[in-house]
Design a protein around this motif. Structure first.
Motif, PDB file in Angstrom:
ATOM      1  N   VAL A  15      34.805  99.911  -6.315  1.00 16.56           N
ATOM      2  CA  VAL A  15      33.777 100.219  -5.325  1.00 16.56           C
ATOM      3  C   VAL A  15      32.569  99.307  -5.505  1.00 16.56           C
ATOM      4  CG1 VAL A  15      32.162 101.998  -4.537  1.00 16.56           C
ATOM      5  CG2 VAL A  15      34.536 102.591  -4.989  1.00 16.56           C
ATOM      6  N   GLU A  16      32.168  99.065  -6.741  1.00 16.91           N
ATOM      7  CA  GLU A  16      31.040  98.162  -6.996  1.00 16.91           C
ATOM      8  C   GLU A  16      31.331  96.763  -6.467  1.00 16.91           C
ATOM      9  OE1 GLU A  16      30.207  98.426 -11.165  1.00 16.91           O
ATOM     10  OE2 GLU A  16      29.415 100.458 -10.981  1.00 16.91           O
ATOM     11  N   ALA A  17      32.563  96.305  -6.625  1.00 12.84           N
ATOM     12  CA  ALA A  17      32.940  94.981  -6.123  1.00 12.84           C
ATOM     13  C   ALA A  17      32.848  94.925  -4.600  1.00 12.84           C
ATOM     14  CB  ALA A  17      34.349  94.624  -6.576  1.00 12.84           C
ATOM     15  N   ILE A  18      33.315  95.976  -3.936  1.00 13.59           N
ATOM     16  CA  ILE A  18      33.235  96.021  -2.472  1.00 13.59           C
ATOM     17  C   ILE A  18      31.781  96.019  -2.028  1.00 13.59           C
ATOM     18  CG2 ILE A  18      33.622  97.505  -0.458  1.00 13.59           C
ATOM     19  CD1 ILE A  18      36.250  98.348  -1.748  1.00 13.59           C
ATOM     20  N   SER A  27      44.414 104.630  -2.525  1.00 12.92           N
ATOM     21  CA  SER A  27      44.748 104.132  -3.854  1.00 12.92           C
ATOM     22  C   SER A  27      45.297 105.238  -4.739  1.00 12.92           C
ATOM     23  CB  SER A  27      43.510 103.533  -4.508  1.00 12.92           C
ATOM     24  OG  SER A  27      43.806 103.129  -5.821  1.00 12.92           O
ATOM     25  N   HIS A  28      46.078 104.813  -5.692  1.00 15.16           N
ATOM     26  CA  HIS A  28      46.603 105.756  -6.669  1.00 15.16           C
ATOM     27  C   HIS A  28      46.007 105.491  -8.041  1.00 15.16           C
ATOM     28  CE1 HIS A  28      49.414 107.306  -3.784  1.00 15.16           C
ATOM     29  NE2 HIS A  28      49.744 106.078  -3.471  1.00 15.16           N
ATOM     30  N   ILE A  29      44.896 104.781  -8.087  1.00 16.24           N
ATOM     31  CA  ILE A  29      44.222 104.514  -9.353  1.00 16.24           C
ATOM     32  C   ILE A  29      43.587 105.815  -9.838  1.00 16.24           C
ATOM     33  CG2 ILE A  29      42.350 103.274 -10.494  1.00 16.24           C
ATOM     34  CD1 ILE A  29      42.753 101.018  -8.504  1.00 16.24           C
ATOM     35  N   SER A  30      43.952 106.226 -11.030  1.00 17.80           N
ATOM     36  CA  SER A  30      43.441 107.494 -11.524  1.00 17.80           C
ATOM     37  C   SER A  30      42.218 107.322 -12.412  1.00 17.80           C
ATOM     38  CB  SER A  30      44.534 108.228 -12.305  1.00 17.80           C
ATOM     39  OG  SER A  30      44.971 107.431 -13.386  1.00 17.80           O
ATOM     40  N   SER A  31      42.009 106.135 -12.904  1.00 17.61           N
ATOM     41  CA  SER A  31      40.891 105.894 -13.801  1.00 17.61           C
ATOM     42  C   SER A  31      39.568 105.854 -13.041  1.00 17.61           C
ATOM     43  CB  SER A  31      41.093 104.567 -14.542  1.00 17.61           C
ATOM     44  OG  SER A  31      39.904 104.163 -15.178  1.00 17.61           O
ATOM     45  N   ARG A  32      38.614 106.634 -13.473  1.00 19.74           N
ATOM     46  CA  ARG A  32      37.290 106.621 -12.849  1.00 19.74           C
ATOM     47  C   ARG A  32      36.641 105.252 -13.016  1.00 19.74           C
ATOM     48  NH1 ARG A  32      34.041 112.206 -14.072  1.00 19.74           N
ATOM     49  NH2 ARG A  32      35.485 113.578 -13.015  1.00 19.74           N
ATOM     50  N   ARG A  33      36.834 104.650 -14.167  1.00 16.52           N
ATOM     51  CA  ARG A  33      36.219 103.349 -14.427  1.00 16.52           C
ATOM     52  C   ARG A  33      36.768 102.286 -13.474  1.00 16.52           C
ATOM     53  NH1 ARG A  33      35.551 100.653 -20.350  1.00 16.52           N
ATOM     54  NH2 ARG A  33      34.104  99.043 -19.717  1.00 16.52           N
ATOM     55  N   SER A  34      38.080 102.291 -13.287  1.00 18.96           N
ATOM     56  CA  SER A  34      38.690 101.328 -12.367  1.00 18.96           C
ATOM     57  C   SER A  34      38.199 101.553 -10.951  1.00 18.96           C
ATOM     58  CB  SER A  34      40.214 101.443 -12.402  1.00 18.96           C
ATOM     59  OG  SER A  34      40.707 101.084 -13.662  1.00 18.96           O
ATOM     60  N   LEU A  56      34.007 104.861  -1.232  1.00 20.40           N
ATOM     61  CA  LEU A  56      34.699 105.564  -2.306  1.00 20.40           C
ATOM     62  C   LEU A  56      35.778 106.485  -1.743  1.00 20.40           C
ATOM     63  CD1 LEU A  56      34.878 106.082  -5.310  1.00 20.40           C
ATOM     64  CD2 LEU A  56      33.097 107.811  -5.058  1.00 20.40           C
ATOM     65  N   ILE A  57      35.477 107.230  -0.700  1.00 23.79           N
ATOM     66  CA  ILE A  57      36.456 108.120  -0.082  1.00 23.79           C
ATOM     67  C   ILE A  57      37.631 107.323   0.467  1.00 23.79           C
ATOM     68  CG2 ILE A  57      36.842 109.663   1.884  1.00 23.79           C
ATOM     69  CD1 ILE A  57      33.916 110.673   1.377  1.00 23.79           C
ATOM     70  N   SER A  58      37.341 106.223   1.126  1.00 30.05           N
ATOM     71  CA  SER A  58      38.398 105.368   1.659  1.00 30.05           C
ATOM     72  C   SER A  58      39.293 104.857   0.540  1.00 30.05           C
ATOM     73  CB  SER A  58      37.783 104.201   2.417  1.00 30.05           C
ATOM     74  OG  SER A  58      38.772 103.316   2.850  1.00 30.05           O
ATOM     75  N   HIS A  59      38.683 104.455  -0.542  1.00 27.04           N
ATOM     76  CA  HIS A  59      39.447 103.960  -1.685  1.00 27.04           C
ATOM     77  C   HIS A  59      40.348 105.054  -2.244  1.00 27.04           C
ATOM     78  CE1 HIS A  59      40.549 102.004  -5.368  1.00 27.04           C
ATOM     79  NE2 HIS A  59      39.984 102.972  -6.059  1.00 27.04           N
ATOM     80  N   TRP A  60      39.815 106.255  -2.388  1.00 28.51           N
ATOM     81  CA  TRP A  60      40.612 107.361  -2.917  1.00 28.51           C
ATOM     82  C   TRP A  60      41.794 107.670  -2.021  1.00 28.51           C
ATOM     83  CZ3 TRP A  60      35.862 110.927  -4.113  1.00 28.51           C
ATOM     84  CH2 TRP A  60      35.318 110.560  -5.348  1.00 28.51           C
TER      85      TRP A  60
END
Length: 52
Positions: free
Chosen positions: A39-42, A27-34, A20-24
């Motif tokens: 992260v679930e997919a990874i 990434s510039h995705i601001s949506s928590r759901r996205s 999750l930290i790596s993704h943040w």
């Protein structure tokens, strides 16, 4: 729950948090759901690889 089980759960949580930290950071995705879906997919990919 045995100590081994607790350790396994903690290790899995650490992997989730690092992912999750790596993704943040990348990434510039601001949506928590996205973010959660990403992260679930990874994690699902990692679990499939680990199971194989």
């Amino acid at each position: 729950m045995s100590n081994e089980e607790k350790i396994e759960v903690a290790e899995q949580r650490i992997i989730e948090l690092k992912t999750l930290i790596s993704h943040w950071k990348t990434s510039h995705i601001s949506s928590r759901r996205s973010t959660a879906e990403f992260v679930e997919a990874i994690l699902a990919d990692r679990q499939e690889t680990k199971a194989a």
